[in-house]
Write a protein that holds these residues in place. Structure first.
Motif, short mmCIF file in Angstrom:
data_model
loop_
_atom_site.label_atom_id
_atom_site.label_comp_id
_atom_site.label_asym_id
_atom_site.label_seq_id
_atom_site.Cartn_x
_atom_site.Cartn_y
_atom_site.Cartn_z
N GLU A 93 0.83 -1.20 0.00
CA GLU A 93 0.00 0.00 0.00
C GLU A 93 0.87 1.26 0.00
N LEU A 94 1.96 1.22 0.74
CA LEU A 94 2.87 2.36 0.76
C LEU A 94 3.47 2.58 -0.62
N GLU A 95 3.88 1.53 -1.27
CA GLU A 95 4.42 1.66 -2.63
C GLU A 95 3.39 2.26 -3.58
N GLU A 96 2.14 1.87 -3.40
CA GLU A 96 1.07 2.43 -4.24
C GLU A 96 0.88 3.92 -3.96
N GLN A 97 0.99 4.31 -2.69
CA GLN A 97 0.87 5.72 -2.34
C GLN A 97 2.01 6.54 -2.95
N VAL A 98 3.20 5.97 -2.93
CA VAL A 98 4.35 6.65 -3.52
C VAL A 98 4.15 6.83 -5.02
N GLU A 99 3.66 5.79 -5.68
CA GLU A 99 3.39 5.90 -7.12
C GLU A 99 2.33 6.95 -7.38
N ARG A 100 1.30 6.97 -6.55
CA ARG A 100 0.24 7.97 -6.73
C ARG A 100 0.76 9.38 -6.51
N LEU A 101 1.62 9.56 -5.51
CA LEU A 101 2.21 10.87 -5.26
C LEU A 101 3.02 11.33 -6.47
N GLY A 102 3.73 10.40 -7.08
CA GLY A 102 4.47 10.73 -8.29
C GLY A 102 3.54 11.20 -9.40
N GLU A 103 2.40 10.52 -9.56
CA GLU A 103 1.43 10.94 -10.57
C GLU A 103 0.91 12.34 -10.29
N VAL A 104 0.57 12.59 -9.03
CA VAL A 104 0.02 13.90 -8.66
C VAL A 104 1.01 15.00 -8.99
N LEU A 105 2.27 14.80 -8.62
CA LEU A 105 3.29 15.82 -8.80
C LEU A 105 3.99 15.72 -10.15
N GLU A 106 3.51 14.82 -11.00
CA GLU A 106 3.99 14.68 -12.38
C GLU A 106 5.50 14.43 -12.40
N ALA A 107 5.90 13.39 -11.68
CA ALA A 107 7.31 13.04 -11.58
C ALA A 107 7.44 11.54 -11.38
N ARG A 108 8.64 11.02 -11.59
CA ARG A 108 8.92 9.61 -11.39
C ARG A 108 9.46 9.41 -9.97
N PRO A 109 8.70 8.68 -9.13
CA PRO A 109 9.11 8.55 -7.73
C PRO A 109 10.03 7.36 -7.49
N ARG A 110 10.85 7.48 -6.46
CA ARG A 110 11.68 6.37 -5.99
C ARG A 110 11.58 6.33 -4.48
N LEU A 111 11.23 5.17 -3.94
CA LEU A 111 11.01 5.02 -2.50
C LEU A 111 12.22 4.46 -1.80
N THR A 112 12.54 5.08 -0.66
CA THR A 112 13.57 4.56 0.25
C THR A 112 12.96 4.47 1.64
N ILE A 113 13.11 3.33 2.29
CA ILE A 113 12.69 3.18 3.68
C ILE A 113 13.90 3.41 4.56
N GLY A 114 13.81 4.42 5.42
CA GLY A 114 14.96 4.73 6.27
C GLY A 114 14.72 6.00 7.04
N PRO A 115 15.68 6.44 7.82
CA PRO A 115 15.49 7.62 8.65
C PRO A 115 15.38 8.89 7.82
N VAL A 116 14.49 9.78 8.28
CA VAL A 116 14.35 11.10 7.68
C VAL A 116 15.20 12.06 8.49
N THR A 117 16.18 12.67 7.86
CA THR A 117 17.13 13.53 8.57
C THR A 117 16.75 15.01 8.49
N VAL A 118 15.76 15.34 7.67
CA VAL A 118 15.34 16.74 7.53
C VAL A 118 14.49 17.13 8.72
N GLY A 119 14.70 18.30 9.27
CA GLY A 119 13.97 18.75 10.43
C GLY A 119 12.58 19.27 10.08
N ALA A 120 11.89 19.76 11.08
CA ALA A 120 10.52 20.25 10.91
C ALA A 120 10.51 21.52 10.07
N HIS A 121 9.45 21.68 9.27
CA HIS A 121 9.26 22.90 8.50
C HIS A 121 8.81 24.01 9.45
#
Length: 392
Positions: A363-391
């Motif tokens: 399901e997560l992979e499907e969400q990533v693919e859908r996000l790519g469609e929405v933003l009109e880009a080719r997505p690539r998924l990585t499972i791992g720590p997010v190092t970017v801080g809060a916006h």
């Protein structure tokens, strides 16, 4: 007899009404002051934005993702068309004085509601703050300047200063390692009064223009409470006040203008619209990616239920929701994620807070693919720590 509702029941109800259960959002509940169930808007960006009570648009790509992920087949191009070509959406200052996309036909409701809130205590110090008279002058000057025009911030500033006086140009407002002119502290108030909305971008510069013509309404606060409770009830006046950015007494006046029904939500008193107590038969299920400041998490209260356990420490920023994009699993925040775009590629890193089953991973992979469609880009998924801080 007071109806008792559990968190899974309320979570499933909110997901359904937000269009996050696999079906597009639509009008729900008795006498809902949301889009009509007819016409091209019924299953498009306008309906989605109305159902979530506005899409946070400080980060425009996040607003496009919020809307597109709720609507099968819709991409950012459709959102932009509704906003800049069809003008069925408008970009303006909405709840909490933050930039939102709102349905153009609902703008009079928002103006009526938000302009009815008592003025907040100024945060500016005495040498920066404007008087009440100066504030009114600025609001009037903004409205006149954008009539029949789309002005950049520099052009608008020149017009406001010319109409009010040199005091408006004083560079006294700290902002992003620089200083803004004094008059800009009235921008959100002017938008809430209906003086302007955002116009089309000119090159890389934002513009401001007059709002679309529409008759004013006088019961905006009651109608906004109705939409809010339809989407995010059960709730309290305190919940609404935090979401809208107004005082609790004002929120209570809005609740008092609507026919309500009291329920017990996880043991606490809360309210829904009278007769609107239905909940889905099935508990919340599914995996969703929600971008920065998605309306579902910003409005989602109590925080300790939506952000249970480790999620509160990892995905909230000082108790504030939306500063991290989140992974939603079965209605609860269960991780964070981040995207990095390079050309037509998007690298998406997801940090789950618990192990995902094989089914949830698909399901997560499907969400990533859908996000790519929405933003009109080719997505690539990585499972791992997010190092970017809060916006911010």
């Amino acid at each position: 007899m007071v109806i008792e509702l559990s968190w899974p029941q309320v979570s499933a109800r909110r997901l359904e009404r937000a269009g996050l259960n696999g079906r597009p959002p639509g009008p729900t509940g008795p006498d809902v002051a949301r889009p009509d169930a007819a016409g091209s808007d019924a299953a498009g960006p306008v309906a989605a934005v109305a159902a979530m009570c506005g899409a946070h648009a400080q980060v425009m790509s996040a607003a496009e993702a919020s809307i597109g992920l709720r609507l099968p087949g819709v991409t950012r191009a459709a959102v932009r068309e509704a906003l800049w070509s069809e003008r069925t959406l408008v970009k303006t200052y909405g709840p909490r004085g933050t930039v939102h996309l709102l349905p153009a036909r609902d703008l009079p409701i928002w103006v009526s509601a938000l302009s009815s809130a008592p003025a907040a205590t100024p945060v500016a110090t005495g040498d920066v703050r404007m008087t009440g008279e100066q504030t009114e002058q600025v609001v009037e000057a903004i409205g006149k300047a954008v009539t029949g025009a789309a002005l950049t911030i520099d052009e608008l500033s020149e017009a406001v200063v010319a109409a009010t006086g040199p005091w408006a140009a004083d560079l006294v407002m700290p902002a992003f390692q620089t200083y803004w002119p004094r008059w800009r502290q009235a921008m959100a108030l002017a938008a809430h009064r209906g003086a302007f909305v955002f116009g089309p971008v000119r090159g890389r510069k934002v513009t401001y223009t007059a709002p679309p013509d529409a008759p004013p309404v006088t019961d905006g606060l009651a109608r906004l409470v109705t939409s809010y409770l339809t989407a995010y009830g059960p709730a309290t006046p305190e919940d609404f006040a935090r979401w809208a950015g107004g005082p609790v007494r004002w929120a209570g006046e809005g609740f008092g203008a609507v026919e309500l029904e009291e329920v017990l939500f996880e043991g606490r008193r809360a309210w829904v619209l009278a007769g609107d107590t239905a909940v889905p038969e099935e508990p919340p299920r599914g995996v969703r990616l929600l971008p920065y400041f998605d309306a579902y998490v910003v409005a989602g209260r109590p925080r300790e239920l939506l952000y249970a356990g480790e999620a509160a420490a990892r995905a909230l920023a000082g108790g504030q929701a939306g500063n991290f994009p989140v992974l939603l699993v079965d209605g609860n925040v269960a991780g964070v994620w981040h995207q990095r775009r390079s050309g037509n590629r998007i690298d998406i890193t997801v940090e789950p807070l618990r192990d995902l089953t094989a089914g949830r991973s698909r399901e997560l992979e499907e969400q990533v693919e859908r996000l790519g469609e929405v933003l009109e880009a080719r997505p690539r998924l990585t499972i791992g720590p997010v190092t970017v801080g809060a916006h911010a």
